[in-house]
Design a protein around this motif. Structure first.
Motif, short mmCIF file in Angstrom:
data_model
loop_
_atom_site.label_atom_id
_atom_site.label_comp_id
_atom_site.label_asym_id
_atom_site.label_seq_id
_atom_site.Cartn_x
_atom_site.Cartn_y
_atom_site.Cartn_z
N UNK A 156 12.62 -11.84 5.31
CA UNK A 156 13.56 -12.05 4.26
C UNK A 156 12.91 -11.57 2.84
N UNK A 157 11.70 -12.15 2.55
CA UNK A 157 11.23 -11.95 1.41
C UNK A 157 10.66 -10.66 1.12
N UNK A 158 10.25 -9.91 2.00
CA UNK A 158 9.50 -8.63 1.73
C UNK A 158 10.91 -7.68 1.77
N UNK A 159 11.63 -7.90 2.79
CA UNK A 159 12.82 -7.00 2.82
C UNK A 159 13.66 -7.18 1.43
N UNK A 192 0.80 -1.21 0.09
CA UNK A 192 0.06 0.03 -0.03
C UNK A 192 0.67 1.37 -0.03
N UNK A 193 0.31 2.20 0.36
CA UNK A 193 0.51 3.70 0.28
C UNK A 193 0.82 3.80 -1.14
N UNK A 194 1.88 4.42 -2.03
CA UNK A 194 1.95 4.23 -3.56
C UNK A 194 2.14 2.99 -4.04
N UNK A 195 1.05 2.15 -4.35
CA UNK A 195 0.98 0.82 -4.37
C UNK A 195 1.73 0.28 -5.47
N UNK A 196 2.52 -0.85 -5.22
CA UNK A 196 3.38 -1.66 -6.16
C UNK A 196 2.69 -3.19 -6.08
N UNK A 197 1.94 -3.28 -6.84
CA UNK A 197 1.25 -4.61 -6.68
C UNK A 197 2.18 -5.85 -6.88
N UNK A 198 3.36 -5.68 -7.61
CA UNK A 198 4.44 -6.95 -7.55
C UNK A 198 5.01 -7.09 -6.41
N UNK A 199 5.00 -6.13 -5.42
CA UNK A 199 5.42 -6.64 -3.98
C UNK A 199 4.31 -7.44 -3.45
N UNK A 200 3.18 -7.44 -3.49
CA UNK A 200 2.18 -8.45 -2.97
C UNK A 200 2.32 -9.71 -3.74
N UNK A 201 2.53 -9.87 -4.99
CA UNK A 201 2.21 -11.09 -5.95
C UNK A 201 3.53 -11.82 -5.61
N UNK A 202 4.84 -10.92 -5.73
CA UNK A 202 6.14 -11.70 -5.52
C UNK A 202 6.18 -12.25 -4.14
N UNK A 203 5.69 -11.25 -3.01
CA UNK A 203 5.97 -11.78 -1.85
C UNK A 203 5.32 -12.91 -1.36
#
Length: 241
Positions: free
Chosen positions: A81-84, A58-69
């Motif tokens: 480790x994944x999200x960092x 969220x905030x300025x959304x990057x959807x790939x952060x959720x998908x790849x996470x």
């Protein structure tokens, strides 16, 4: 506009894990995420969940952060480790909020260029983050509402809605000039629910455009349960013939 980097600010969300024991004594986890914002269709952008964990971008959304996470969690990476790792590779890191849970840990991040008020908190089994809020009370109220019902008798989906409601009632998204809002929730479990496809432990609900997002999400949830019950009663036994 690309859904990979959506130039919109999503507001506040909660991610939760709940370990539990099934009727046969096997240990499992439920993972859930719920979100609301003063923009349409937040369910297509922010919440991600699987049998491996839950993530909110969220905030300025990057959807790939959720998908790849979620993909990284499925590959066996720990949530921190994944999200960092994803944030380290993201040039827009300073404008992001990213948080989540897996079976063992939690992770929460707010970049220093998120829009006020912004912040986050984390408990043993949950994370909450938000931006463009009326104040820190929104985060505190969301977390407190979840903690008051944590591991309660009701389904996690219902308790996630209660947590959103508490934050929303405390002020929520400060952009009162944007009346069209949305809300969404996702719940998944490590338990095999293929034989029970109408379980609230595996549910994906969205309210895409409304002026009353929490009330409508709650109504949608309750109508979903009622619809499942009605169908089960009407067609009981037909698949056994």
């Amino acid at each position: 506009m690309s859904r990979r980097h959506a130039a919109i600010d999503v507001t506040f969300s909660i991610c939760v894990r709940e370990p539990y024991t099934d009727e046969e004594g096997n240990r499992h986890h439920r993972f859930g995420v719920a979100v609301t914002t003063r923009l349409p269709a937040v369910g297509t952008l922010c919440p991600f969940a699987s049998e491996h964990g839950a993530v909110a971008t969220q905030s300025l959304v990057n959807v790939e952060l959720g998908r790849k996470g979620i993909d990284y969690l499925a590959d066996g990476l720990a949530v921190e480790d994944a999200l960092e790792a994803l944030l380290n590779a993201d040039e827009g890191r300073a404008q992001r909020q990213l948080h989540g849970v897996d079976a063992d840990g939690t992770f929460v991040f707010s970049g220093d260029e998120c829009r006020d008020w912004y912040g986050h908190t984390a408990g043993e089994n949950y994370t909450v983050a938000g931006n463009l809020l009326t104040g820190s009370d929104v985060i505190d109220a969301t977390a407190a509402a979840y903690e008051s019902e944590a591991f309660g008798e009701g389904p996690l989906a219902a308790r996630l809605i209660d947590a959103l409601a508490a934050g929303h009632e405390e002020g929520g998204d400060k952009r009162t000039d944007l009346p069209i809002q949305s809300a969404a929730l996702l719940v998944e479990t490590t338990e095999d629910v293929e034989d029970e496809p109408t379980s609230p432990d595996s549910i994906d609900l969205r309210v895409d455009a409304t002026e009353t997002p929490i009330d409508d999400l709650r109504d949608t949830y309750e109508l979903t349960l009622q619809g499942w019950t009605d169908a089960a009663v009407k067609y009981e036994g037909e698949n056994e013939e």
